[in-house]
Scaffold this active site. Structure first.
Site, PDB file in Angstrom:
ATOM      1  N   GLU A   1      20.984-148.099   3.589  1.00 39.25           N
ATOM      2  CA  GLU A   1      20.687-147.631   2.237  1.00 39.25           C
ATOM      3  C   GLU A   1      21.815-146.749   1.678  1.00 39.25           C
ATOM      4  OE1 GLU A   1      18.332-148.772   0.558  1.00 39.25           O
ATOM      5  OE2 GLU A   1      18.059-147.415  -1.134  1.00 39.25           O
ATOM      6  N   ASP A   2      22.349-145.873   2.498  1.00 35.55           N
ATOM      7  CA  ASP A   2      23.246-144.837   1.962  1.00 35.55           C
ATOM      8  C   ASP A   2      24.711-144.984   2.344  1.00 35.55           C
ATOM      9  OD1 ASP A   2      21.063-143.731   0.820  1.00 35.55           O
ATOM     10  OD2 ASP A   2      20.736-142.231   2.384  1.00 35.55           O
TER      11      ASP A   2
ATOM     12  N   HIS B   1      20.104-134.798   9.395  1.00 35.87           N
ATOM     13  CA  HIS B   1      18.816-135.440   9.115  1.00 35.87           C
ATOM     14  C   HIS B   1      18.490-136.557  10.114  1.00 35.87           C
ATOM     15  CE1 HIS B   1      15.508-137.355   7.109  1.00 35.87           C
ATOM     16  NE2 HIS B   1      16.239-138.416   6.825  1.00 35.87           N
TER      17      HIS B   1
ATOM     18  N   HIS C   1      18.662-144.786  10.465  1.00 37.06           N
ATOM     19  CA  HIS C   1      17.698-145.286   9.488  1.00 37.06           C
ATOM     20  C   HIS C   1      18.200-145.282   8.049  1.00 37.06           C
ATOM     21  CE1 HIS C   1      16.580-140.981   8.967  1.00 37.06           C
ATOM     22  NE2 HIS C   1      16.198-141.356   7.759  1.00 37.06           N
TER      23      HIS C   1
ATOM     24  N   ASP D   1      10.837-139.525   9.705  1.00 35.47           N
ATOM     25  CA  ASP D   1      11.733-139.296   8.566  1.00 35.47           C
ATOM     26  C   ASP D   1      11.030-138.374   7.559  1.00 35.47           C
ATOM     27  OD1 ASP D   1      13.767-139.668   6.667  1.00 35.47           O
ATOM     28  OD2 ASP D   1      12.828-141.488   5.868  1.00 35.47           O
TER      29      ASP D   1
HETATM   30 MN    MN Z   1      15.809-140.331   5.888  1.00 31.76          MN
END
Ligand code: MN
Length: 717
Positions: free
Chosen positions: A76-77, A48, A72, A139
């Site tokens: 967050e992840d 991704h 990106h 994205d």
């Molecule tokens: Mn993404």
């Protein structure tokens, strides 16, 4: 699957080797932190960010943007922090990824379509750097390309969101290629039947259309060659969603859509006038359809799109739509704001390119003056809507406020009662003080309590006119209630001093005369004016007694009476007078003294002691026998209105900047107004000051602002 080498290969055509190294480093970093994560498709998660970076490379974005594409989702992840990114990849990348993380945390809830403009504005406002938005769009494109792996309801939800928010954003930035892809991908999921039907119809006619397209292209090319015009002619089927929209809006069948193919003549020349030349050649070749010519060169679209559009009657008597534009116009039409990275590395600007950027800057509502276009591009910290802040209600509705708005403004925007009874607020579920300044993307919840009231302090924290006027209303009403009680009390006492009875005078006919003398309309009005100290009780008695032979003693200092609290709150006392009980004090409007000024008192007839500054020209003219010594006796909470006038350069945001300096001293602004004359702005403020010292500090701070030419405290001598 896209490989890092594919990205590097493309990037090296326009980026220096050190940038390529950084991109490779970001790839390795992303691969290691995302290791073990998989997408719904079953592919490694890394695919991704790679695809996102690939899209950005195709758009010829700068290294920081491509790296942010690769990273990106890391904050967050994964366990990655912004600090780590800053150490590894520098501030620029850390800032971009941080911004992307904030954007990804916005949940759109179940918004009404009518609100999507607000959502778009919020996203724009949160994209302090336009590159954040470009990565976000890339994205979204990749997520849309792989949407089939989501469950059905999720697919439709995401597709709607894309159609409502992201496609219009791409359009607003002029990135046509992204807009069309986002629209077609969303269309496919929102209305699959219509999409498939249209797709089949377009495919069925493909072969004959290709033949036809080639024929028209060759006729145009041959004709233009005769005039030695260098150009490229394109013929492409329009994207499905635009065909669908056309059928819907014009209520026509597929067969009736005559301009399935958009022909484009893209000139090598960058002269606008060449476009008009080509137009006349085309119109000589084929007859133009009246009313179908559109000049988007002279009048470019809001997103800066430029082109000539015409429809002509083609070789088979059919309508043909033709667009004519220069190479540069074409690049802008396709890539919009993303196009200017092409020109980033020290390339000189040609006239029309510079024009494009200038116009785009207007479109993007950029506030500050940037003289060097290179500077504009290298620090693209575009403050898109710097004056506004967008927050959510607990239901997921978006509300916009001026910057600096607090929960009080939010509460009044819901309902006057919610405002009046507001006792606290939660922002993102934690309690904040009422003076808290709301930030973009926060969810705000107001806590109310029945019977709670606004306080004067709230005026310091409210910025919206609605909240301020509602609070003022409430305070005025409250003051009026209090003033009625006080006024009646004062009047009764004053009448009693003359051995008269107020209540019996009220019933007499005389009262009408008093109303008109005092310019009031009712008894309540009259009483409340006395309670507010605007009319003295003595004056009322005098009015009643006018014409009657009753001698009223001349007012002298110790006989000018008013309630104790009123004189104390004025913050002055008479020199050598211990008992300041009930002395009526007024401040002169001409010189408007504030604590710190040297002052004198003047004993007026009926208005008590008027306080002037010692150097006021008016008091100098007054009879000495009526002048008394007076001194400051200030309590901290006393404030005095002061009128200041600032002359400055006429640039945007002047009022806001000056206001924020004043507010930083915790000083209330009761009036602000700006007027522009010959490139010069004149601002008038009335601010509530507690001392000369404080006033001097504020004036000095305002003087520091670079656009300020002069500043003065205004008096009416
Ligand atoms: Mn993404």
């Amino acid at each position: 699957m896209l490989r890092i080498n594919d990205i590097i290969d493309k990037a090296q055509t326009y980026l220096p080797p050190e940038d390529l190294e950084m991109i490779e480093k970001a790839y390795i970093y992303s691969a290691s932190v995302h290791q073990g994560q998989v997408r719904l498709s079953g592919e490694p998660y890394l695919t991704h960010p790679m695809e996102v970076a690939g899209i950005l490379t195709n758009m010829k974005m700068d290294a920081a943007t491509i790296i942010s594409g690769l990273l990106h989702d890391t904050i967050e992840d994964t366990l990655t922090t912004a600090e780590q990114l800053e150490t590894e990849f520098g501030r620029d990348v850390a800032f971009l990824v941080g911004g992307l993380t904030k954007l990804s945390r916005i949940s759109f809830g179940s918004q009404e379509e009518r609100q999507s403009e607000n959502f778009r504005k919020m996203i724009l406002a949160m994209s302090a750097d336009i590159r954040i938005l470009l990565v976000r769009l890339a994205d979204r494109i990749h997520n849309m390309r792989t949407l089939q792996y989501h469950p059905k309801d999720k697919r439709i939800y995401i597709a709607r969101e894309t159609m409502d928010i992201y496609a219009p954003l791409a359009n607003r930035l002029g990135i046509n290629s992204m807009r069309m892809e986002l629209e077609d991908l969303s269309f496919q999921y929102i209305a699959p039947d219509a999409y498939n039907e249209l797709f089949a119809k377009v495919a069925k006619t493909n072969e004959s259309r290709d033949r036809y397209t080639e024929e028209v292209k060759s006729i145009i090319s041959t004709e233009l060659e005769k005039y030695s015009i260098k150009c490229k002619v394109e013929g492409r089927a329009k994207h499905l969603y635009s065909i669908y929209k056309k059928m819907h809006e014009q209520h026509i069948n597929f067969d009736e859509v005559y301009d399935l193919i958009a022909f484009r003549i893209i000139l090598d020349s960058d002269q606008e006038k060449s476009c008009y030349e080509v137009l006349s050649i085309v119109h000589a070749l084929w007859r133009p359809v009246p009313g179908r010519f559109k000049d988007y060169i002279a009048m470019s679209k809001a997103n800066n799109y430029q082109s000539l559009h015409t429809t002509v009657i083609g070789p088979y008597g059919e309508r043909v739509e033709i667009q004519i534009r220069t190479k540069i116009m074409h690049e802008w039409a396709e890539k919009g704001i993303a196009a200017h990275w092409r020109y980033k590395e020290g390339l000189a600007f040609k006239g029309s390119e510079e024009n494009q950027i200038k116009k785009l800057r207007e479109v993007m509502e950029i506030q500050h003056e940037i003289k060097d276009p290179k500077e504009f591009m290298s620090n693209l910290k575009l403050a898109l809507f710097p004056e506004d802040v967008y927050v959510f209600t607990p239901n997921g509705d978006v509300k916009s406020f001026p910057k600096g708005a607090t929960p009080i403004d939010f509460a009044y925007s819901i309902h006057t009662d919610v405002g009046n009874q507001c006792i606290g607020a939660k922002v993102n579920k934690s309690i904040v003080p009422l003076k808290y300044k709301l930030q973009n993307g926060e969810t705000v919840e107001i806590i109310t309590q029945a019977g709670h009231h606004p306080s004067k302090d709230w005026l310091k924290n409210a910025v919206t006119t609605r909240a301020i006027s509602k609070i003022r209303n409430w305070i005025n009403l409250e003051e009026k209630k209090n003033s009625l009680v006080l006024g009646r009390d004062l009047l009764e006492k004053e009448f009693k001093r003359h051995n008269l009875k107020f209540s019996s005078y009220v019933k007499s006919d005389e009262i009408k005369k008093v109303f008109s003398e005092c310019s009031v309309n009712s008894l309540d009005d009259l009483i409340s004016q006395v309670g507010l100290g605007r009319i003295s009780a003595r004056r009322i008695v005098n009015s009643f007694l006018a014409g009657e032979p009753v001698s009223i003693p001349e007012p002298i200092i110790d006989k000018i009476k008013k309630r104790k609290t009123a004189s104390q709150s004025m913050g002055v006392s008479l020199v050598g007078v211990d008992d300041m009980d009930d002395v009526l004090i007024n401040f002169a409007k001409c010189c408007n003294p504030i604590p710190g000024d040297e002052i004198s008192g003047y004993i007026s007839r009926g208005r008590g002691i008027i306080v002037h500054t010692k150097n006021c020209p008016y008091i100098k003219k007054m009879g000495k026998e009526r002048i008394v010594g007076i001194e400051w006796n200030v309590r901290e909470e006393n404030t005095y209105p002061v009128h200041i006038r600032i002359v400055c350069d006429d640039i945007k945001g002047v009022l806001t900047e000056v206001s924020s300096v004043i507010s930083s001293f915790d000083i209330n602004i009761s009036y602000a107004q700006i007027e522009t004359i010959n490139m010069v702005a004149v601002c008038n403020f009335v601010i509530d000051i507690n001392s000369l010292n404080q006033l001097n500090q504020v004036l000095a701070a305002i003087r520091q602002l670079k656009f300020v030419k002069s500043i003065e405290r205004l008096r009416h001598f």
